[in-house]
Design an enzyme around this catalytic site. Structure first.
Site, PDB file in Angstrom:
ATOM      1  N   ASP A  52       0.866  -1.176   0.000  1.00  0.00           N
ATOM      2  CA  ASP A  52       0.000   0.000   0.000  1.00  0.00           C
ATOM      3  C   ASP A  52       0.904   1.228   0.000  1.00  0.00           C
ATOM      4  O   ASP A  52       1.599   1.500   0.988  1.00  0.00           O
ATOM      5  CB  ASP A  52      -0.899  -0.021   1.232  1.00  0.00           C
ATOM      6  CG  ASP A  52      -1.897   1.127   1.256  1.00  0.00           C
ATOM      7  OD1 ASP A  52      -1.775   2.047   0.414  1.00  0.00           O
ATOM      8  OD2 ASP A  52      -2.781   1.123   2.130  1.00  0.00           O
ATOM      9  N   ASN A  78       3.257   5.546 -11.297  1.00  0.00           N
ATOM     10  CA  ASN A  78       1.977   5.600 -11.993  1.00  0.00           C
ATOM     11  C   ASN A  78       0.786   5.562 -11.045  1.00  0.00           C
ATOM     12  O   ASN A  78      -0.258   6.142 -11.345  1.00  0.00           O
ATOM     13  CB  ASN A  78       1.900   4.425 -12.978  1.00  0.00           C
ATOM     14  CG  ASN A  78       0.485   4.158 -13.434  1.00  0.00           C
ATOM     15  OD1 ASN A  78      -0.061   4.865 -14.268  1.00  0.00           O
ATOM     16  ND2 ASN A  78      -0.130   3.115 -12.866  1.00  0.00           N
ATOM     17  N   TYR A 142      -5.516  16.506  -5.036  1.00  0.00           N
ATOM     18  CA  TYR A 142      -4.986  15.821  -6.218  1.00  0.00           C
ATOM     19  C   TYR A 142      -4.164  16.781  -7.072  1.00  0.00           C
ATOM     20  O   TYR A 142      -3.034  16.475  -7.464  1.00  0.00           O
ATOM     21  CB  TYR A 142      -6.161  15.263  -7.012  1.00  0.00           C
ATOM     22  CG  TYR A 142      -5.790  14.450  -8.232  1.00  0.00           C
ATOM     23  CD1 TYR A 142      -5.295  13.158  -8.103  1.00  0.00           C
ATOM     24  CD2 TYR A 142      -5.968  14.970  -9.509  1.00  0.00           C
ATOM     25  CE1 TYR A 142      -4.978  12.405  -9.218  1.00  0.00           C
ATOM     26  CE2 TYR A 142      -5.655  14.221 -10.634  1.00  0.00           C
ATOM     27  CZ  TYR A 142      -5.162  12.940 -10.482  1.00  0.00           C
ATOM     28  OH  TYR A 142      -4.852  12.200 -11.597  1.00  0.00           O
ATOM     29  N   LYS A 146      -0.167  16.500  -7.870  1.00  0.00           N
ATOM     30  CA  LYS A 146       0.256  16.314  -9.258  1.00  0.00           C
ATOM     31  C   LYS A 146       1.120  17.492  -9.732  1.00  0.00           C
ATOM     32  O   LYS A 146       2.068  17.301 -10.499  1.00  0.00           O
ATOM     33  CB  LYS A 146      -0.958  16.138 -10.169  1.00  0.00           C
ATOM     34  CG  LYS A 146      -1.705  14.819  -9.950  1.00  0.00           C
ATOM     35  CD  LYS A 146      -0.863  13.623 -10.324  1.00  0.00           C
ATOM     36  CE  LYS A 146      -1.668  12.327 -10.270  1.00  0.00           C
ATOM     37  NZ  LYS A 146      -0.922  11.146 -10.753  1.00  0.00           N
TER      38      LYS A 146
END
Length: 242
Positions: A52, A78, A142, A146
Site C-alpha cells: 500500500d 503511476n 490531487y 500532481k
C-alpha cells in the site's frame, strides 16, 4: 548500451499501469508491479510486490525487496488516487495522504534504485501526472500533489542528468479508466458531453498514455529530461472544466 531493461511500475496491476506493463513486456522488458493487488495477467518476465503506497513503512520494505532482487533501469510512478472534494469538504489529511502516495513513495522507491542506475550510468524515471496540475474543480489535494510531481521531476532531472538518468512527466487528461468512471458514470450523458468538449473530440484511452511513456522510456531518448508532456487531446490548451 545493452537492452537488459527492468521497469518498476507502481499501480502496474490495472488501468494505465497494466497497459504500460503489457507493452513493456511485449518489447522485452522485465516488469515489477508494485500495488495493493497483483496484476490479473501473467507473464514469465512479470513479477509483483504487493504494498500500500499510502503506508510509508510498507513502501520502504517494498523498495528494499525490489532493489535486492533487481537491477532497476526504469521507474514509473503511476499509481494514483483522486479523492475529489470542493474546498469546504477537503481535509488536511487528504493533502498529506496524496502527497505520500504520489510523491513520498516515489522518493523512497527511487532512492533504493538509484545506486544501480548510477553505476550503470543509465536510468529512466517517469511520472504519471495529470492535466489537473493546471487546475480543476474538486481537485485541491490531487491537483496539488500532481503539480508537485512536476516540480520534483524538474529538480531530479537536474540532479541526475550527469549520471545519464532522465526524469520526465506524462500528464494525461480524461482517460477511460476505473479512476475516471469512479467520478463520471460510464456511458453517461456527462461522459459524452465531456468528450465533445475536448478539442480532438474524444476521451483518451490507456494506450494514448502508454505511447507517451514509451517515448520517454526509450534508451534513445537520452536528450529529453525535465519535461512534462500533456496527453489530453488539447484540453491543456483550452478551458475545459471537468
Amino acid at each position: 548500451m545493452d537492452q537488459d531493461l527492468t521497469a518498476v511500475i507502481t499501480g502496474g496491476n490495472k488501468g494505465i499501469g497494466a497497459n504500460l506493463a503489457q507493452r513493456m513486456l511485449d518489447e522485452g522488458y522485465r516488469v515489477v508491479s508494485v500495488a495493493r493487488r497483483a496484476p490479473e495477467f501473467t507473464h514469465p518476465r512479470l513479477s509483483s510486490v504487493e504494498a500500500d503506497l499510502l503506508d510509508a513503512a510498507a513502501v520502504a520494505e517494498a523498495a528494499r525487496e525490489i532493489a535486492a532482487a533487481h537491477q532497476v533501469t526504469h521507474f514509473v510512478q503511476n499509481a494514483g488516487l483522486i479523492w475529489p472534494n470542493l474546498i469546504e469538504d477537503v481535509k488536511p489529511q487528504d493533502i498529506t495522504g496524496l502527497a505520500q502516495l504520489h510523491l513520498g513513495s516515489a522518493l523512497t522507491l527511487l532512492q533504493a534504485f538509484l545506486p544501480a542506475m548510477k553505476e550503470r550510468r543509465f536510468g529512466r524515471v517517469l511520472f504519471n501526472g495529470s492535466r489537473a496540475a493546471l487546475g480543476a474543480k474538486t481537485r485541491t489535494a490531487y491537483g496539488a500533489s500532481k503539480a508537485g510531481m512536476i516540480g520534483m521531476a524538474r529538480t531530479w532531472a537536474l540532479e541526475l542528468a550527469p549520471h545519464q538518468i532522465t526524469v520526465n512527466v506524462v500528464a494525461p487528461g480524461p482517460i477511460l479508466t476505473d479512476n475516471f468512471w469512479g467520478i463520471i458514470p460510464k456511458g453517461s450523458a456527462q461522459e459524452a458531453d465531456l468528450a465533445a468538449r475536448i478539442p480532438v473530440g474524444r476521451l483518451g484511452v490507456a494506450e494514448d498514455v502508454t505511447n507517451a511513456f514509451m517515448f520517454f522510456a526509450d534508451p534513445k531518448s537520452g536528450f529529453v529530461t525535465g519535461q512534462t508532456l500533456y496527453v489530453c487531446g488539447g484540453a491543456s490548451v483550452g478551458s475545459l472544466q471537468l
